[in-house]
Write a protein that holds these residues in place. Structure first.
Motif, PDB file in Angstrom:
ATOM      1  N   SER A  19      11.938   2.158 -84.301  1.00 22.23           N
ATOM      2  CA  SER A  19      12.446   2.543 -82.984  1.00 22.23           C
ATOM      3  C   SER A  19      11.751   1.748 -81.885  1.00 22.23           C
ATOM      4  O   SER A  19      12.388   1.313 -80.922  1.00 22.23           O
ATOM      5  CB  SER A  19      12.239   4.032 -82.739  1.00 22.23           C
ATOM      6  N   HIS A  23      13.568  -0.793 -79.295  1.00 16.72           N
ATOM      7  CA  HIS A  23      13.421  -0.621 -77.851  1.00 16.72           C
ATOM      8  C   HIS A  23      12.901  -1.908 -77.208  1.00 16.72           C
ATOM      9  O   HIS A  23      13.375  -2.319 -76.139  1.00 16.72           O
ATOM     10  CB  HIS A  23      12.476   0.547 -77.558  1.00 16.72           C
ATOM     11  N   GLU A  26      15.675  -4.420 -77.065  1.00 19.07           N
ATOM     12  CA  GLU A  26      16.634  -4.048 -76.031  1.00 19.07           C
ATOM     13  C   GLU A  26      16.110  -4.426 -74.647  1.00 19.07           C
ATOM     14  O   GLU A  26      16.848  -4.957 -73.815  1.00 19.07           O
ATOM     15  CB  GLU A  26      16.896  -2.543 -76.103  1.00 19.07           C
TER      16      GLU A  26
END
Length: 58
Positions: A19, A23, A26
């Motif tokens: 995760s 992130h 992104e």
């Protein structure tokens, strides 16, 4: 029982790492997009200024 708890904690830790990586990727893509849009906006402003400065009324 202890093995199941360790397995759950291991999977949870791997999920957390994935995760965080997603992130980070992104955010990196958002930064690139923002930089590209900024450059496009500056190019549009420069083009508009040049077209205004070259327009002459005879």
């Amino acid at each position: 029982m202890v093995l199941i708890i360790c397995l759950i904690l291991f999977i949870w830790g791997i999920y957390g790492l994935a995760s965080d990586y997603d992130h980070e990727a992104e955010r990196r893509n958002d930064y690139r997009t923002a930089e590209r849009r900024h450059r496009e906006k500056l190019d549009a402003i420069r083009t508009a200024i040049v077209s205004i400065n070259t327009f002459r009324i005879c």
